[in-house]
Design an enzyme around this catalytic site. Structure first.
Site, PDB file in Angstrom:
ATOM      1  N   SER A  26       0.814  -1.212   0.000  1.00 30.51           N
ATOM      2  CA  SER A  26       0.000   0.000   0.000  1.00 30.51           C
ATOM      3  C   SER A  26       0.854   1.272   0.000  1.00 30.51           C
ATOM      4  O   SER A  26       0.417   2.308  -0.510  1.00 30.51           O
ATOM      5  CB  SER A  26      -0.935  -0.010   1.226  1.00 30.51           C
ATOM      6  N   ASP A  43      10.811   0.051  -2.146  1.00 37.01           N
ATOM      7  CA  ASP A  43       9.869  -0.954  -1.666  1.00 37.01           C
ATOM      8  C   ASP A  43       9.413  -0.596  -0.247  1.00 37.01           C
ATOM      9  O   ASP A  43      10.033   0.229   0.426  1.00 37.01           O
ATOM     10  CB  ASP A  43      10.540  -2.339  -1.676  1.00 37.01           C
ATOM     11  N   LYS A  58       9.921  -8.577   5.339  1.00 38.54           N
ATOM     12  CA  LYS A  58       9.042  -8.247   4.227  1.00 38.54           C
ATOM     13  C   LYS A  58       8.225  -9.482   3.844  1.00 38.54           C
ATOM     14  O   LYS A  58       8.552 -10.588   4.236  1.00 38.54           O
ATOM     15  CB  LYS A  58       9.867  -7.765   3.030  1.00 38.54           C
ATOM     16  N   GLY A  59       7.170  -9.230   3.096  1.00 36.26           N
ATOM     17  CA  GLY A  59       6.353 -10.352   2.645  1.00 36.26           C
ATOM     18  C   GLY A  59       4.945 -10.337   3.192  1.00 36.26           C
ATOM     19  O   GLY A  59       4.171 -11.249   2.942  1.00 36.26           O
ATOM     20  N   GLY A  60       4.608  -9.240   3.905  1.00 33.61           N
ATOM     21  CA  GLY A  60       3.233  -9.098   4.374  1.00 33.61           C
ATOM     22  C   GLY A  60       2.240  -9.128   3.217  1.00 33.61           C
ATOM     23  O   GLY A  60       1.097  -9.544   3.369  1.00 33.61           O
ATOM     24  N   GLY A  61       2.697  -8.707   2.063  1.00 36.24           N
ATOM     25  CA  GLY A  61       1.853  -8.734   0.862  1.00 36.24           C
ATOM     26  C   GLY A  61       2.125  -9.958  -0.005  1.00 36.24           C
ATOM     27  O   GLY A  61       1.681 -10.003  -1.154  1.00 36.24           O
ATOM     28  N   GLU A  83      10.411  -9.704  -4.620  1.00 36.14           N
ATOM     29  CA  GLU A  83      11.005  -8.523  -3.963  1.00 36.14           C
ATOM     30  C   GLU A  83      12.472  -8.772  -3.639  1.00 36.14           C
ATOM     31  O   GLU A  83      13.317  -7.897  -3.824  1.00 36.14           O
ATOM     32  CB  GLU A  83      10.235  -8.182  -2.687  1.00 36.14           C
ATOM     33  N   LYS A 123       6.471   1.039  11.608  1.00 36.75           N
ATOM     34  CA  LYS A 123       7.264  -0.125  11.163  1.00 36.75           C
ATOM     35  C   LYS A 123       8.670  -0.156  11.779  1.00 36.75           C
ATOM     36  O   LYS A 123       9.378  -1.143  11.642  1.00 36.75           O
ATOM     37  CB  LYS A 123       7.422  -0.106   9.629  1.00 36.75           C
TER      38      LYS A 123
END
Ligand code: 5RP
Length: 228
Positions: free
Chosen positions: A30, A85, A98-101, A107, A125
């Site tokens: 987002s 990113d 990372k990798g919540g999405g 990535e 964050k």
């Protein structure tokens, strides 16, 4: 400003780092959505020409295409100047989760092939130690139950990531995500080495020693932090 406004602030600010002629990695999420919108506007206004985007997910690729951003795959370019990113957590040592999405695989491929990495986040964050955010691990479906059981035995409190309808979520590469509820990761390098060695794991969401610059959305404006 609420969290969404902070994300917009840093998303728009980060486009200042994109210069004419650059090949730019476009992250996912987002916060990145605001960055891609701002980049598209600059290209449409003629302020930036000859930009090539390398996307990290189908979602970002769709958005960039709609904005008229020229895209190439990571295999079609000889370098990536800069990748922008988001992140789910950034520690005091500038390591990230990372990798919540669910886009961690592409990535990480794009990030590790980039000359410079910028992460854009709202202030929530920024943490001392990683681990309150569940660590995503991408696994191939075949044998994933066995990987899950190994994680359980290690006390990693794994959960398969599910879609809203209750079915297992599939990544862009048709893999599953297992989230590890670790609470606190005291030695991220040791954990990354362990995960790197497990059969059936495609990639994990520990992004260590990768980021160069972090742009944090704070109430009094964007703050730029340079990683040591
Ligand atoms: C996707 C990611 C995202 O960058 C991360 O989840 C942050 O997302 P958002 O900007 O929506 O908070 O790693 O796989």
């Amino acid at each position: 400003m609420d969290q969404n406004q902070l994300k917009q602030l840093v998303g728009e600010k980060s486009v200042d780092w994109i210069k004419d002629g650059m090949i730019v990695g476009l992250g996912t999420g987002s916060t990145v959505k605001f960055m891609v919108d701002a980049l598209g506007q600059k290209i449409q206004a003629g302020e930036l020409k000859n930009i090539i985007g390398v996307t990290t997910s189908k979602v970002t690729a769709k958005q960039a295409q709609q904005l008229g951003i020229t895209l190439k795959s990571v295999d079609e370019v000889d370098h990536i100047d800069l990748t922008i990113d988001g992140a789910d957590e950034i520690s005091a040592a500038f390591h990230g989760i990372k990798g919540g999405g669910a886009a961690l695989l592409f990535e990480k491929i794009v990030a590790t092939n980039s000359s410079k990495n910028i992460w854009i986040v709202d202030q929530s964050k920024m943490v001392q130690d990683l681990g309150a955010f569940p660590l995503p691990v991408e696994v191939i479906p075949y044998g994933s139950q066995k990987v899950f059981e190994r994680f359980e035995a290690k006390g990693f409190k794994p959960t398969f990531r599910k879609k809203e309808d209750g079915g297992l979520l599939l990544t862009d590469s048709d893999n599953y995500i297992i989230d590890l509820h670790l609470e606190k990761i005291t030695n991220p390098h040791e954990l990354a080495t362990y995960l790197d060695q497990q059969v059936g794991i495609v990639e994990h969401g520990l992004f260590l020693d990768l980021v160069n610059t972090v742009i944090v959305g704070e109430q009094d404006g964007p703050k730029v932090l340079e990683a040591r």
